[in-house]
Design an enzyme around this catalytic site. Structure first.
Site, PDB file in Angstrom:
ATOM      1  N   LYS A   1       8.125  23.769 -12.903  1.00  0.00           N
ATOM      2  CA  LYS A   1       7.205  22.631 -12.772  1.00  0.00           C
ATOM      3  C   LYS A   1       6.761  22.463 -11.311  1.00  0.00           C
ATOM      4  CE  LYS A   1       6.026  17.922 -13.576  1.00  0.00           C
ATOM      5  NZ  LYS A   1       6.211  16.645 -14.220  1.00  0.00           N
TER       6      LYS A   1
ATOM      7  N   LYS B   1       3.829  11.866 -10.648  1.00  0.00           N
ATOM      8  CA  LYS B   1       3.000  11.054 -11.548  1.00  0.00           C
ATOM      9  C   LYS B   1       3.758   9.766 -11.811  1.00  0.00           C
ATOM     10  CE  LYS B   1       0.256  14.190 -14.397  1.00  0.00           C
ATOM     11  NZ  LYS B   1       0.057  14.701 -15.764  1.00  0.00           N
TER      12      LYS B   1
ATOM     13  N   HIS C   1       1.176  18.197 -26.114  1.00  0.00           N
ATOM     14  CA  HIS C   1       0.983  16.749 -26.006  1.00  0.00           C
ATOM     15  C   HIS C   1      -0.262  16.251 -26.738  1.00  0.00           C
ATOM     16  CE1 HIS C   1       4.135  17.288 -23.113  1.00  0.00           C
ATOM     17  NE2 HIS C   1       4.167  16.006 -22.818  1.00  0.00           N
TER      18      HIS C   1
ATOM     19  N   ASN D   1       0.703  19.717 -20.262  1.00  0.00           N
ATOM     20  CA  ASN D   1       0.506  18.860 -21.433  1.00  0.00           C
ATOM     21  C   ASN D   1       0.499  19.667 -22.734  1.00  0.00           C
ATOM     22  OD1 ASN D   1       0.272  16.508 -19.876  1.00  0.00           O
ATOM     23  ND2 ASN D   1      -1.871  16.966 -19.438  1.00  0.00           N
TER      24      ASN D   1
ATOM     25  N   HIS E   1       9.466  10.897 -27.754  1.00  0.00           N
ATOM     26  CA  HIS E   1       8.329  11.632 -27.181  1.00  0.00           C
ATOM     27  C   HIS E   1       8.545  13.159 -27.241  1.00  0.00           C
ATOM     28  CE1 HIS E   1       5.066  12.672 -24.514  1.00  0.00           C
ATOM     29  NE2 HIS E   1       5.914  13.270 -23.703  1.00  0.00           N
TER      30      HIS E   1
ATOM     31  N   HIS F   1       0.744  13.482 -29.181  1.00  0.00           N
ATOM     32  CA  HIS F   1       0.341  12.075 -29.020  1.00  0.00           C
ATOM     33  C   HIS F   1      -0.196  11.502 -30.324  1.00  0.00           C
ATOM     34  CE1 HIS F   1      -0.136  12.366 -24.379  1.00  0.00           C
ATOM     35  NE2 HIS F   1       1.063  12.004 -24.736  1.00  0.00           N
TER      36      HIS F   1
ATOM     37  N   ARG G   1      -2.369  22.040 -13.702  1.00  0.00           N
ATOM     38  CA  ARG G   1      -1.289  21.100 -14.074  1.00  0.00           C
ATOM     39  C   ARG G   1      -1.464  20.565 -15.493  1.00  0.00           C
ATOM     40  NH1 ARG G   1       1.606  16.294 -10.500  1.00  0.00           N
ATOM     41  NH2 ARG G   1       3.006  15.636 -12.189  1.00  0.00           N
TER      42      ARG G   1
ATOM     43  N   GLU H   1      -3.758  17.354 -10.784  1.00  0.00           N
ATOM     44  CA  GLU H   1      -4.217  17.783 -12.116  1.00  0.00           C
ATOM     45  C   GLU H   1      -5.728  17.977 -12.198  1.00  0.00           C
ATOM     46  OE1 GLU H   1      -1.892  16.232 -15.475  1.00  0.00           O
ATOM     47  OE2 GLU H   1      -3.718  16.273 -16.658  1.00  0.00           O
TER      48      GLU H   1
ATOM     49  N   ARG I   1       0.811  -1.243   0.000  1.00  0.00           N
ATOM     50  CA  ARG I   1       0.000   0.000   0.000  1.00  0.00           C
ATOM     51  C   ARG I   1       0.835   1.279   0.000  1.00  0.00           C
ATOM     52  NH1 ARG I   1      -3.429  -2.930   3.616  1.00  0.00           N
ATOM     53  NH2 ARG I   1      -5.187  -3.721   2.426  1.00  0.00           N
TER      54      ARG I   1
ATOM     55  N   GLU J   1      10.861  19.573 -23.531  1.00  0.00           N
ATOM     56  CA  GLU J   1      10.045  19.711 -22.311  1.00  0.00           C
ATOM     57  C   GLU J   1      10.436  20.980 -21.538  1.00  0.00           C
ATOM     58  OE1 GLU J   1       7.463  17.764 -21.909  1.00  0.00           O
ATOM     59  OE2 GLU J   1       7.917  15.776 -22.719  1.00  0.00           O
TER      60      GLU J   1
HETATM   61  P1  NAD Z   1      13.699   6.596 -21.206  1.00  0.00           P
HETATM   62  O1  NAD Z   1      13.554   6.374 -19.775  1.00  0.00           O
HETATM   63  O2  NAD Z   1      13.241   5.503 -22.110  1.00  0.00           O
HETATM   64  O3  NAD Z   1      15.230   6.919 -21.525  1.00  0.00           O
HETATM   65  C1  NAD Z   1      15.630   7.111 -22.866  1.00  0.00           C
HETATM   66  C2  NAD Z   1      16.835   6.215 -23.207  1.00  0.00           C
HETATM   67  O4  NAD Z   1      18.001   6.768 -22.593  1.00  0.00           O
HETATM   68  C3  NAD Z   1      16.730   4.799 -22.654  1.00  0.00           C
HETATM   69  O5  NAD Z   1      17.280   3.913 -23.572  1.00  0.00           O
HETATM   70  C4  NAD Z   1      17.570   4.869 -21.395  1.00  0.00           C
HETATM   71  O6  NAD Z   1      18.065   3.605 -20.966  1.00  0.00           O
HETATM   72  C5  NAD Z   1      18.680   5.772 -21.836  1.00  0.00           C
HETATM   73  N1  NAD Z   1      19.403   6.476 -20.793  1.00  0.00           N
HETATM   74  C6  NAD Z   1      18.968   6.875 -19.583  1.00  0.00           C
HETATM   75  N2  NAD Z   1      19.903   7.595 -18.970  1.00  0.00           N
HETATM   76  C7  NAD Z   1      20.967   7.628 -19.788  1.00  0.00           C
HETATM   77  C8  NAD Z   1      22.245   8.235 -19.704  1.00  0.00           C
HETATM   78  N3  NAD Z   1      22.588   8.990 -18.671  1.00  0.00           N
HETATM   79  N4  NAD Z   1      23.103   8.057 -20.734  1.00  0.00           N
HETATM   80  C9  NAD Z   1      22.734   7.332 -21.842  1.00  0.00           C
HETATM   81  N5  NAD Z   1      21.543   6.759 -21.975  1.00  0.00           N
HETATM   82  C10 NAD Z   1      20.671   6.913 -20.963  1.00  0.00           C
HETATM   83  O7  NAD Z   1      12.961   7.927 -21.709  1.00  0.00           O
HETATM   84  P2  NAD Z   1      12.803   9.376 -21.057  1.00  0.00           P
HETATM   85  O8  NAD Z   1      12.738  10.295 -22.195  1.00  0.00           O
HETATM   86  O9  NAD Z   1      13.782   9.621 -19.973  1.00  0.00           O
HETATM   87  O10 NAD Z   1      11.370   9.291 -20.372  1.00  0.00           O
HETATM   88  C11 NAD Z   1      10.211   9.031 -21.132  1.00  0.00           C
HETATM   89  C12 NAD Z   1       9.179   8.456 -20.188  1.00  0.00           C
HETATM   90  O11 NAD Z   1       8.889   9.420 -19.182  1.00  0.00           O
HETATM   91  C13 NAD Z   1       7.874   8.116 -20.869  1.00  0.00           C
HETATM   92  O12 NAD Z   1       7.468   6.843 -20.455  1.00  0.00           O
HETATM   93  C14 NAD Z   1       6.910   9.189 -20.365  1.00  0.00           C
HETATM   94  O13 NAD Z   1       5.598   8.714 -20.268  1.00  0.00           O
HETATM   95  C15 NAD Z   1       7.494   9.501 -19.019  1.00  0.00           C
HETATM   96  N6  NAD Z   1       7.180  10.852 -18.515  1.00  0.00           N
HETATM   97  C16 NAD Z   1       6.659  10.970 -17.290  1.00  0.00           C
HETATM   98  C17 NAD Z   1       6.360  12.204 -16.771  1.00  0.00           C
HETATM   99  C18 NAD Z   1       5.833  12.325 -15.377  1.00  0.00           C
HETATM  100  O14 NAD Z   1       5.446  13.415 -14.982  1.00  0.00           O
HETATM  101  N7  NAD Z   1       5.825  11.272 -14.611  1.00  0.00           N
HETATM  102  C19 NAD Z   1       6.627  13.361 -17.514  1.00  0.00           C
HETATM  103  C20 NAD Z   1       7.185  13.226 -18.778  1.00  0.00           C
HETATM  104  C21 NAD Z   1       7.456  11.963 -19.281  1.00  0.00           C
HETATM  105  N1  GLY Z   2       4.435  15.850 -17.480  1.00  0.00           N
HETATM  106  C1  GLY Z   2       3.248  16.503 -17.088  1.00  0.00           C
HETATM  107  C2  GLY Z   2       2.982  16.458 -15.626  1.00  0.00           C
HETATM  108  O1  GLY Z   2       3.787  16.035 -14.852  1.00  0.00           O
HETATM  109  O2  GLY Z   2       1.920  16.835 -15.228  1.00  0.00           O
END
Ligand code: NAD
Ligand code: GLY
Length: 349
Positions: free
Chosen positions: A214, A134, A235, A232, A252, A239, A228, A224, A112, A176
């Site tokens: 942020k 998130k 986005h 997006n 992305h 998307h 918040r 949100e 939990r 971003e």
């Molecule tokens: P990712 O986590 O897939 O990383 C991108 C690539 O870079 C991967 O292959 C990873 O292994 C590699 N990598 C990581 N660190 C590295 C480093 N220091 N050197 C070399 N390679 C490295 O992608 P991302 O762009 O970091 O994140 C995208 C994800 O984040 C999506 O799933 C998206 O939905 C999520 N996201 C979440 C929020 C949130 O608020 N929670 C906001 C934006 C995006």
């Molecule tokens: N990436 C958008 C949020 O965190 O709300």
């Protein structure tokens, strides 16, 4: 008989976000670092020179968005059960947004809810995904459709991890950053226009400003309910671009860059943004080789795809439109003909 029992929230889930070289840390508890083979290969040695714990475990899941799923969540959970983690134990998310979102999600459901720390290693996760709580994973119905708001106990952003990040991934993070500046922070946008993010000091300053922006939004609207959603920006359109190209052509952040240009075009048409302001945003994105054009084959199909986005409720789509630079408006009442006429201009790219 009516009985009213007030149940007031007394939980303070605020936390510190540190942007600096990792300090040495010791935890008097069981800790699991969740990561993937790529990040572990590049940086786990460094992390282990900084972090120690009463008992420390490493859990690796396969790398990639396609593994942000139930199978990876199960793999992490099983490891925690096997190592008899309890409610006082802690997880550390060590990787990009995929690892961060999934680790946070496991932390939110394991017994939990247990503590977790974010140590983001991509620019995108440093400026966006690691901040704000998130968490989630994907399933057959779409991206991030399963998840929870679960705030980390701390976020440690060490820009040195970015030294190994491929250029395209870096630029995706810049998209971003631009998103945050256009919607909420005009001074920051102006700073970015002249900044050289290959300079480490300047980059650290930009990360700080993006995170501050942020965090300010999340502090006002953690779950949100309104504001918040403005994060997006880009986005809703992005998307659809990702979807139409089967998540294979664009990262992305790249799709978000295209999406911001599209949102800006709608904003210009509505008189919310000047043409010249839209051009400045485009120029800033191009400075980092981010894509700013996309050929829409069929505008009706593109428009219909908005309704598949989870952020839309039944028959409406939420559009996030910039108001000049540094302002934003959220609306689900856009005239379809107006949007289509803007999308038509992307058919000619
Ligand atoms: P990712 O986590 O897939 O990383 C991108 C690539 O870079 C991967 O292959 C990873 O292994 C590699 N990598 C990581 N660190 C590295 C480093 N220091 N050197 C070399 N390679 C490295 O992608 P991302 O762009 O970091 O994140 C995208 C994800 O984040 C999506 O799933 C998206 O939905 C999520 N996201 C979440 C929020 C949130 O608020 N929670 C906001 C934006 C995006
Ligand atoms: N990436 C958008 C949020 O965190 O709300």
């Amino acid at each position: 008989m009516q009985v009213n029992i007030p149940l007031r929230k007394t939980v303070d889930n605020s936390y510190d976000i540190t942007i600096d070289a990792m300090p040495k840390m010791h935890f008097h508890k069981k800790v699991a670092i969740v990561t993937n083979p790529k990040v572990a290969g590049l940086h786990l040695g460094y992390l282990l020179s900084k972090i120690s714990a009463k008992e420390l475990f490493i859990i690796t899941v396969p790398d990639g968005e396609e593994y942000k799923n139930q199978a990876s969540v199960d793999l992490i959970l099983e490891s925690l059960f096997n190592h008899r983690f309890n409610r006082k134990s802690m997880l550390i998310a060590f990787g990009g947004g995929v690892i961060g979102d999934m680790t946070g999600y496991v932390a939110s459901i394991y017994q939990r809810g247990i503590e977790f720390m974010q140590i983001p290693t991509t620019l995108l996760s440093q400026v966006d995904a690691s901040v704000g709580g998130k968490t989630g994973m994907n399933n057959a119905y779409g991206k991030n459709l399963i998840g929870a708001f679960h705030q980390p106990n701390a976020v440690n952003i060490d820009p040195h991890f970015l030294d190994t990040l491929p250029k395209r991934e870096f630029a995706a993070g810049v998209a971003e950053i631009v998103k945050m500046a256009v919607t909420f922070n005009k001074d920051f946008f102006e700073f970015l226009e002249t900044a050289d993010l290959s300079d480490k000091q300047v980059l650290q300053e930009a990360i700080k400003e993006a995170v501050k922006t942020k965090a300010g939004v999340v502090a006002k609207d953690e779950k949100e309910h309104g504001l918040r959603a403005a994060l997006n920006y880009g986005h809703t359109f992005g998307h659809v671009v990702e979807n139409e190209t089967n998540y294979k052509t664009y990262l992305h952040g790249e799709a978000v860059a295209i999406g911001m240009v599209m949102a800006n075009a709608v904003a210009v048409k509505m008189g919310l943004m000047q043409d010249e302001e839209a051009s400045r945003v485009e120029k800033l994105l191009q400075k980092y080789n981010l894509p700013t054009t996309y050929k829409i084959e069929d505008t009706e199909t593109f428009y219909e795809a908005f309704f598949l986005d989870k952020k839309s409720s039944d028959a409406s789509v939420t559009f996030i439109l910039p108001k000049g630079i540094g302002g934003v408006t959220i609306t689900d009442e856009l005239d379809k003909d107006l949007v289509i006429s803007v999308l038509d201009t992307f058919g000619d790219c």
